[in-house]
Design a protein around this motif. Sequence first.
Motif, PDB file in Angstrom:
ATOM      1  N   UNK A 158       0.832  -1.205   0.000  1.00  0.00           N
ATOM      2  CA  UNK A 158       0.000   0.000   0.000  1.00  0.00           C
ATOM      3  C   UNK A 158       0.865   1.253   0.000  1.00  0.00           C
ATOM      4  N   UNK A 159       1.936   1.246   0.778  1.00  0.00           N
ATOM      5  CA  UNK A 159       2.840   2.388   0.793  1.00  0.00           C
ATOM      6  C   UNK A 159       3.470   2.619  -0.581  1.00  0.00           C
ATOM      7  N   UNK A 160       3.855   1.529  -1.233  1.00  0.00           N
ATOM      8  CA  UNK A 160       4.459   1.654  -2.567  1.00  0.00           C
ATOM      9  C   UNK A 160       3.492   2.322  -3.534  1.00  0.00           C
ATOM     10  N   UNK A 161       2.232   1.940  -3.459  1.00  0.00           N
ATOM     11  CA  UNK A 161       1.241   2.494  -4.379  1.00  0.00           C
ATOM     12  C   UNK A 161       0.854   3.932  -4.000  1.00  0.00           C
ATOM     13  N   UNK A 162       0.902   4.253  -2.717  1.00  0.00           N
ATOM     14  CA  UNK A 162       0.651   5.629  -2.292  1.00  0.00           C
ATOM     15  C   UNK A 162       1.744   6.554  -2.823  1.00  0.00           C
ATOM     16  N   UNK A 163       2.999   6.177  -2.604  1.00  0.00           N
ATOM     17  CA  UNK A 163       4.104   7.057  -2.973  1.00  0.00           C
ATOM     18  C   UNK A 163       4.421   7.014  -4.463  1.00  0.00           C
ATOM     19  N   UNK A 164       3.816   6.075  -5.174  1.00  0.00           N
ATOM     20  CA  UNK A 164       3.946   6.044  -6.626  1.00  0.00           C
ATOM     21  C   UNK A 164       2.750   6.702  -7.308  1.00  0.00           C
ATOM     22  N   UNK A 165       1.838   7.269  -6.500  1.00  0.00           N
ATOM     23  CA  UNK A 165       0.717   8.013  -7.047  1.00  0.00           C
ATOM     24  C   UNK A 165      -0.434   7.173  -7.554  1.00  0.00           C
ATOM     25  N   UNK A 166      -0.474   5.887  -7.197  1.00  0.00           N
ATOM     26  CA  UNK A 166      -1.541   5.014  -7.696  1.00  0.00           C
ATOM     27  C   UNK A 166      -2.682   4.850  -6.709  1.00  0.00           C
ATOM     28  N   UNK A 167      -2.493   5.273  -5.471  1.00  0.00           N
ATOM     29  CA  UNK A 167      -3.590   5.382  -4.499  1.00  0.00           C
ATOM     30  C   UNK A 167      -3.767   6.869  -4.243  1.00  0.00           C
ATOM     31  N   UNK A 168      -4.928   7.383  -4.561  1.00  0.00           N
ATOM     32  CA  UNK A 168      -5.135   8.833  -4.535  1.00  0.00           C
ATOM     33  C   UNK A 168      -6.154   9.311  -3.507  1.00  0.00           C
ATOM     34  N   UNK A 169      -6.912   8.389  -2.895  1.00  0.00           N
ATOM     35  CA  UNK A 169      -7.902   8.750  -1.879  1.00  0.00           C
ATOM     36  C   UNK A 169      -7.649   7.916  -0.619  1.00  0.00           C
ATOM     37  N   UNK A 180      19.410   7.850  -2.975  1.00  0.00           N
ATOM     38  CA  UNK A 180      19.262   9.055  -2.173  1.00  0.00           C
ATOM     39  C   UNK A 180      18.325  10.077  -2.812  1.00  0.00           C
ATOM     40  N   UNK A 181      18.174  10.053  -4.119  1.00  0.00           N
ATOM     41  CA  UNK A 181      17.264  10.973  -4.799  1.00  0.00           C
ATOM     42  C   UNK A 181      15.916  10.289  -5.015  1.00  0.00           C
ATOM     43  N   UNK A 182      14.839  11.030  -4.763  1.00  0.00           N
ATOM     44  CA  UNK A 182      13.502  10.462  -4.909  1.00  0.00           C
ATOM     45  C   UNK A 182      13.274  10.067  -6.360  1.00  0.00           C
ATOM     46  N   UNK A 183      12.883   8.798  -6.628  1.00  0.00           N
ATOM     47  CA  UNK A 183      12.851   8.315  -8.006  1.00  0.00           C
ATOM     48  C   UNK A 183      11.509   8.437  -8.724  1.00  0.00           C
ATOM     49  N   UNK A 184      10.417   8.617  -7.980  1.00  0.00           N
ATOM     50  CA  UNK A 184       9.086   8.592  -8.600  1.00  0.00           C
ATOM     51  C   UNK A 184       8.622   9.998  -8.972  1.00  0.00           C
ATOM     52  N   UNK A 185       7.675  10.073  -9.881  1.00  0.00           N
ATOM     53  CA  UNK A 185       7.111  11.347 -10.286  1.00  0.00           C
ATOM     54  C   UNK A 185       5.946  11.723  -9.373  1.00  0.00           C
ATOM     55  N   UNK A 186       5.617  13.007  -9.380  1.00  0.00           N
ATOM     56  CA  UNK A 186       4.478  13.474  -8.602  1.00  0.00           C
ATOM     57  C   UNK A 186       4.820  13.686  -7.142  1.00  0.00           C
ATOM     58  N   UNK A 187       3.792  13.995  -6.364  1.00  0.00           N
ATOM     59  CA  UNK A 187       3.981  14.251  -4.948  1.00  0.00           C
ATOM     60  C   UNK A 187       4.551  15.632  -4.687  1.00  0.00           C
TER      61      UNK A 187
END
Length: 385
Positions: free
Chosen positions: A168-179, A232-239
């Motif tokens: 769930x955390x992976x999907x939250x921080x990858x922008x796939x859980x939005x609510x 060390x650098x954030x790899x995902x888009x968004x957020x």
Amino acid sequence: MTAQRRRGLRPLAAALAVLPGVLVLASCGSGEPKSDGSSSASGPSASGSRTASPGSAAQCGKAATVRASGSTAQHHAMRFWIRNFEKRCHGTRIDYEASGSGAGQADFLGGRTAFAGSDSALRPAQAARAKKACGKGGRAVHLPMLGGPIAVAYNLPGVDKLVLDGRTLARIFDGRITKWNDPAIAKLNPKADLPATPVKAVHRSDASGTTDNFTAYLHAAAPDDWRHPHGQKWPAEGGTAAGGSSELAGEVKQTRGAVGYVELAYALGRTLPTAAIDTGAAAPVGATVVNASKALAGAKTTGSGDDLVLDLDHTTKAAGAYPIAMVTYEIVCDKGNKAATWPATRAFLNYTAGAEGQQDLSFQGYATLPAKVMDKVRAKLKDLS
């Protein structure tokens, strides 16, 4: 600890929000770094004779100003260590800038500091550069100095308890859980009244060892859902991006629906609730010092030769072991350290790794590393030059 010091710690400890089972931050001074990221620990240096307090094992060495930089995760502990060390060793100043692990590594590799604080080990290419920075045939070595949990802090009024897992955390921080009332979160929290508030994930904007460790957890715990490498650098888009631990905690605090990863001391300092993690054990595990210590107890040394890099098991299912833990290192040269400041540098590191320095960690909200690890650190310090 003396009765006088205990009395001095009580007011701040009482002022902080206490989570069940957590040893809270109770350091001297402010609970947050200065806005420019620098340490406020080092007071004016006194001149005069070199003395140590009665009964102290600290060997002060030659008076010097020791410059260091790096991890914001260890900022609270570093401030406390510096304050006590400078009281013992008049004439020495430890100037530590809490600028982030990546910046600390860059300063060290560029020869600008005596040591770096970092929550992640040097990469192979960086280790090669360290040979030039150290000189005299030296190389960089990692001295693990403290550990602790990376808390998943959130801002969701009305939800006092929250359980999440790796997927769930992976999907939250990858922008796939939005609510926040997403079925995946609801399944983990059947008794919670989850709102339809948008999820606003917050990550670090700077090169951060905390990011490295958090993404390492996501990579290990949810390999099918976290499609990015750890680093060390954030790899995902968004957020939303925030520079440093203090700024990230502040962003979560002021943003309804926000969630971010931050060291426990910063979550406590901002009175932020933190999620328990479903690891597959009988019960979800909260982000506490005790639970992080259980996870760190299984750490293994993986560094080449006599280096002391630790490997953490982010997929542990041991009862009560919090899986999103981290280790902070002090990085120095095995030989070729700056001659003018090395006696004071080693004296300071001997203090932080010693019995008193490690005992004091419990009052900072950090987890103590296994005794066998700290024995190796103290032995290693004797061999450095």
